[in-house]
Every structure is written in structure tokens, then in C-alpha cells.
Design an enzyme around this catalytic site. Structure first.
Site, PDB file in Angstrom:
ATOM      1  N   GLU A 335       0.841  -1.246   0.009  1.00  0.00           N
ATOM      2  CA  GLU A 335      -0.194   0.145   0.011  1.00  0.00           C
ATOM      3  C   GLU A 335       0.755   1.267   0.068  1.00  0.00           C
ATOM      4  O   GLU A 335       0.332   2.256   0.527  1.00  0.00           O
ATOM      5  CB  GLU A 335      -0.879  -0.032   1.447  1.00  0.00           C
ATOM      6  CG  GLU A 335      -1.965  -1.322   1.335  1.00  0.00           C
ATOM      7  CD  GLU A 335      -2.592  -1.328   2.627  1.00  0.00           C
ATOM      8  OE1 GLU A 335      -4.053  -1.570   2.467  1.00  0.00           O
ATOM      9  OE2 GLU A 335      -2.250  -1.034   3.584  1.00  0.00           O
TER      10      GLU A 335
HETATM   11  C1  TNX Z   1      -4.394  -3.922   4.558  1.00  0.00           C
HETATM   12  S1  TNX Z   1      -2.920  -6.260   4.110  1.00  0.00           S
HETATM   13  C2  TNX Z   1      -3.251  -3.804   5.186  1.00  0.00           C
HETATM   14  C3  TNX Z   1      -3.227  -3.271   6.618  1.00  0.00           C
HETATM   15  C4  TNX Z   1      -4.553  -3.210   7.322  1.00  0.00           C
HETATM   16  C5  TNX Z   1      -5.279  -4.466   6.925  1.00  0.00           C
HETATM   17  C6  TNX Z   1      -6.486  -4.395   7.661  1.00  0.00           C
HETATM   18  C7  TNX Z   1      -1.737  -5.502   4.054  1.00  0.00           C
HETATM   19  C8  TNX Z   1      -0.731  -5.840   3.249  1.00  0.00           C
HETATM   20  N1  TNX Z   1      -2.091  -4.052   4.210  1.00  0.00           N
HETATM   21  O1  TNX Z   1      -2.302  -2.215   6.639  1.00  0.00           O
HETATM   22  O2  TNX Z   1      -3.971  -3.105   8.654  1.00  0.00           O
HETATM   23  O3  TNX Z   1      -5.598  -4.327   5.499  1.00  0.00           O
HETATM   24  O4  TNX Z   1      -7.347  -5.265   7.375  1.00  0.00           O
END
Ligand code: TNX
Length: 523
Positions: A335
Site C-alpha cells: 500500500e
Molecule cells: C490492509 S493487508 C493492510 C493493513 C491493514 C489491513 C486491515 C496489507 C498488506 N495491508 O495495513 O491493517 O488491510 O485488514
């Protein structure tokens, strides 16, 4: 009427005199709350036998020198509920006496983590090629005792162990749980409790998500403010916290005693607000960002063009590598919406080689696959859609993939719309959903032999306590553990559901506050 029938039956039985324990067990075996065929995760081969082994105050545990630690672990497991001393004897060879014996053998079929388990009236034998295998055998043996064995206080009763033979080894070598200690902090004791809980289902890896926007949880001596400032915050203004290096080493050692490797994650180049709040010089404009305790994602990024960014990253990787005996570091990479694609690539090009420089291989969220990591790197798939061309391409280049599809394996998703804690961005994930998938079809074009294993991540935006952890992890975690361990051919919801139901009393006796899913007929 029912009552009279029952009384008649009892009176009839009384005429026959008191039955021996062994015959009670053999009569009751098909419906008894435990049998080798009930073990979770399902073993490769399990054959139930009618006659149990009876643990007595005189039972001893024998092990070869290399296996004494596992023997002592077993002793500590059985002692609280039985009150028996169960002394551990070191023995160069199997004696075949009325004992529980743990021995290392050579056996090509078992691999590095497999075991053989035999339970018959004369004794219990666990054999494996490594102590990891013996430890797995002990976890299976544990499930053959009455559920009351999990009690922390002495229970006055008999302790028959369900008879039979098991030959068992895992489908995948990497079977992991993840705990996000960044969004909310969990103390070393809380982490150790979770380690004990996951070890019983043959999970062999705990990934700790140590850093994120809302908190930095590991002491880094060359950058002390990461912990002392970055560690102060948590989601929702809750108290923060961090592990000193000594506490972290202690967690690593505790995990090792449960045959679990710790994989520490430092998330970057995004999810870095806590670091950039702690050190102004990590920001492109040299101004420290304010702390963040909300649950937005994707707004932070390390400053890709600044040389000090790489000094920082190298210092962190160097210190973390020195603290971590396991094979892997996790370098995050998810992300990074505020990092331009070319900057992401430039960052990965500089940072990925640092793992090898300090003797480690690395895992990263599947976005790292875009940056063509070395074949030893493990992209971790966390998508909800099997079409993930960059992951497929990485597998084709030779990278092994770690599977944690969010709509199946994310333990922080709500079970249903009324679940009091949890998120739902990847969907509502009932017990059947979390069990109902196959790693070898999770990503199109990534086959069985291109898969490292599975992970069940637990993000902590909405959770604060061990009770919260337990409620979301149980009973989904045993299902993910089974997907990682058991042969693909054994996968069957109806059969699993029955075996899972029999775990209920065991979890209860352990004080685990699990979700009583209406999909399971809890006993
Ligand atoms: C996505 S999954 C994220 C996290 C969040 C999560 C909550 C991922 C690699 N990153 O930063 O905590 O969703 O479900």
C-alpha cells in the site's frame, strides 16, 4: 419415559459388574471426543485402535539426549491437570516399557517436520527425524487426551489416551500466523500466550508486524527515538509501547521453545508515519509529521531521494538481523500509494540487497513482486482476487509465494455483520469461508510447488486485548493451519466441521474465548 429407559440400562449394566477402563474406551471409541482420526490439522495417515494407553502417577517420559527439551515441554503440558510427576528420563535407546517415549530416528518418509505416533496399552511412542517433528507429534498426542488435560488445575479423574497409529508430515513448510503489534501494542506476555495457542495447531512461524503509521514497537539502538517517541502512540489514542531488544530476544527464544520462528516486519516505504514523526530528517522537507492514530492507509512514504533514508533502513535491518536467528526478515512494501512507481522501484533496488548483506532472506507483501526481487525472496499474496499477474510472474521466475488471501485468511475480518470487532473491507469471513480455499488455486498460474505455505494475518486496528485476539483467531486459525499442514485430498468441510467441534471443549479448557460459529455443532 426416557428416564425409565436410561435407569433400566444403568441397572442392566450394573448387573454385569464394573467394566474395565479399556472396554469403556473401546465401546465408546467411535463417538468419543477424541481419536487419532479427530486430530486437527488432519494427519496424513491415522488409524484408530480400540485400546487406549492409561496415563498413571507412575508414568515416565523417556527421550534421547537431543529430545529432552521436547520431553520437558510435554511434561509441563501434562502436569497441571494430572498432578502427576511424569519424570523425564534420558535414555540412549527406546526401552519399549510402559512409558511415553520420544526418539529421533532416520526415516525418509517423514521429512524435516513429520513424526510417527503410536498409542497402545503398553505405551506411547513418538518418533521423528528432528525435534521439530517430535514437537508436532506431541501436539497430536495432546489431542488424544480428554479435553480436561488442558485445565490449569488438577482434575481428579482417569487419563486414557486414545489408541492408534499416526504417520504425519506437512503439505507446506511455512505455516504462519501474523500479529500486528503496531496498530495496538501487545505485551511480551500476550505475544507468548498467542505463541502457545498457535503452536498446538503446528504453526511454525510468527510474523510480527512491528512498525506502522500508528506506532514503532522495536527498540533500535542507533535510532532510539523510534521506540521512545514512535512507540508512544496507538490507534484511537490507546496506550502504545515497544519491545526493548532484550524483550524481543526473549520473545524469539520463547517462540523457539515452541518450535516457532519469528519473522520481524519493518514496513516500508509506506506505513512509516511513526518513524517520520520520531525523526524530522526522515522527511523530504525536514519537518517531523504529526503522530497519527486513525486507521487510514497509504498516506505516508519514506523520502526516496534522501541519502539518510538508506542509512536509516540499513541501521534497522542490521540491528534486526542481529536480533533474529530465523531465515527471514519481512520488509513490508504494501500500500505504498504515496510512493511513485519509479520511486518504489528505486527504493526496492537499494533496500532488498541489504537483507542479504546481513545474512537474511526476505518476505514482502506481494507488491514487492513488481520490483523483481531475487528468487530467494517470498512475495506474500494478500489479494482477494486470484488474478495477480505480478505474483504469477514472480512464481515463474522461481520465487515461492506465501498465501494469505484476505477474503479467506485474514483473521481481522468480521465473521458476520454483527461481529463486535474486526473490519470488513475484504468481506465477512465465516469459519467455512476461511477453511474453504486451496493455496494451489489462490493465485492463477501459481501451482503447488511454487508455494512456500500459508499465513493467517491478524491486524489490530480494532483489537486491544488477548480476548479480542482469541475471538478473531479461534476458530479460524486451526482451519488455516489445517490448510497449510494436511494433505489436499483430506480437505472436506463436513469432516473438518465435526473435528473442529471436538476442539471446542479443548479451547474452553484452555480459557480461549472463541467465536461459537453457528456453522459448527459445538459439543
Ligand atoms: C490492509 S493487508 C493492510 C493493513 C491493514 C489491513 C486491515 C496489507 C498488506 N495491508 O495495513 O491493517 O488491510 O485488514
Amino acid at each position: 419415559m426416557k428416564r425409565t429407559l436410561l435407569l433400566g440400562l444403568v441397572a442392566g449394566l450394573a448387573l454385569l459388574g464394573p467394566p474395565a477402563i479399556a472396554s469403556i474406551e473401546s465401546i465408546a471409541l467411535p463417538t468419543v471426543e477424541r481419536a487419532v482420526t479427530d486430530i486437527v490439522p488432519a494427519p496424513v495417515e491415522a488409524k484408530a485402535a480400540a485400546e487406549p494407553f492409561l496415563l498413571t502417577p507412575g508414568t515416565v517420559i523417556c527421550a534421547d539426549k537431543e529430545s529432552l527439551e521436547v520431553a520437558q515441554y510435554l511434561q509441563a503440558l501434562l502436569k497441571p491437570a494430572t498432578g502427576y510427576p511424569l519424570p523425564v528420563h534420558s535414555s540412549a535407546e527406546e526401552r519399549g516399557g510402559k512409558a511415553i517415549e520420544l526418539f529421533l530416528i532416520k526415516d525418509g518418509k517423514l521429512g524435516a517436520e513429520g513424526y510417527r505416533l503410536e498409542v497402545h496399552p503398553e505405551g506411547v511412542r513418538i518418533r521423528a527425524t528432528t525435534t521439530d517433528g517430535l514437537f508436532s507429534g506431541v501436539q497430536s498426542l495432546r489431542q488424544l487426551f480428554p479435553a480436561a488435560i488442558e485445565s490449569k488445575t488438577v482434575q481428579t479423574r482417569e487419563w486414557p489416551v486414545a489408541g492408534g497409529t499416526v504417520v504425519d508430515f506437512p503439505r507446506f513448510g511455512h505455516r504462519s500466523a501474523m500479529l500486528d503489534v503496531a496498530r495496538h501494542f501487545f505485551t511480551p506476555d500476550q505475544v507468548k500466550l498467542y505463541i502457545d495457542q498457535i503452536a498446538q495447531y503446528k504453526i511454525n512461524t510468527l510474523h510480527l508486524h512491528l512498525t506502522d503509521d500508528q506506532g514503532w514497537r522495536i527498540e533500535i539502538k542507533s535510532w532510539p527515538k523510534l521506540a521512545t517517541i514512535g512507540g508512544q502512540t496507538a490507534v484511537g489514542g490507546d496506550p502504545g509501547g515497544y519491545y526493548t531488544q532484550e524483550q524481543y530476544r526473549d520473545i524469539v527464544a520463547y517462540a523457539a521453545s515452541r518450535h516457532i520462528d519469528i519473522v520481524p516486519e519493518v514496513d516500508m516505504p509506506g506505513h512509516t508515519n511513526a518513524a517520520q514523526h520520531s525523526y524530522a530528517e526522515l522527511n523530504c522537507d525536514g519537518v517531523a509529521v504529526p503522530p497519527r492514530t486513525d486507521i487510514e492507509v497509504g498516506y505516508s512514504s519514506l523520502c526516496i531521494g534522501l541519502p539518510i533514508t538508506y542509512t536509516f533502513v540499513e541501521d534497522v535491518i542490521r540491528e534486526l538481523s542481529a536480533l533474529t536467528p530465523g531465515r527471514y526478515l519481512h520488509i513490508g512494501g504494501d500500500e505504498a500509494h504515496s510512493t511513485k512507481p519509479e520511486d518504489y522501484q528505486a527504493f526496492q533496488d537499494k533496500v532488498q540487497p541489504l537483507a542479504a548483506k546481513y545474512g537474511k532472506e526476505f518476505i514482502g507483501w506481494h507488491e514487492i513482486a513488481k520490483a523483481t526481487p531475487p528468487v530467494t525472496a517470498v512475495p506474500q499474496f494478500w489479494g482477494t482476487n486470484p488474478t495477480a499477474p505480478e505474483v504469477t510472474a514472480a512464481a515463474q521466475r522461481g520465487n515461492k509465494i506465501l498465501m494469505s488471501p484476505a477474503n479467506r485468511a485474514y483473521l481481522d475480518m468480521k465473521y458476520n455483520k454483527d461481529t463486535p470487532i474486526g473490519l470488513s473491507w475484504a468481506g465477512l469471513v465465516e469459519v467455512q469461508d476461511s477453511y474453504g480455499w486451496d493455496p494451489s488455486t489462490a493465485v492463477t498460474g501459481v501451482a503447488e510447488n511454487q508455494i512456500a505455505g500459508v499465513e493467517a494475518p491478524l491486524w489490530s486496528e480494532t483489537i486491544r486485548t488477548s480476548d479480542n485476539i482469541e475471538y478473531l483467531a479461534f476458530p479460524r486459525l486451526p482451519g488455516i493451519a489445517e490448510i497449510g499442514w494436511s494433505p489436499r485430498a483430506s480437505h472436506d468441510w463436513t469432516a473438518y466441521r465435526d473435528r473442529l467441534a471436538k476442539q471446542g471443549p479443548r479451547l474452553t479448557a484452555q480459557g480461549i474465548d472463541f467465536y461459537r460459529s453457528p456453522q459448527v455443532d459445538w459439543k
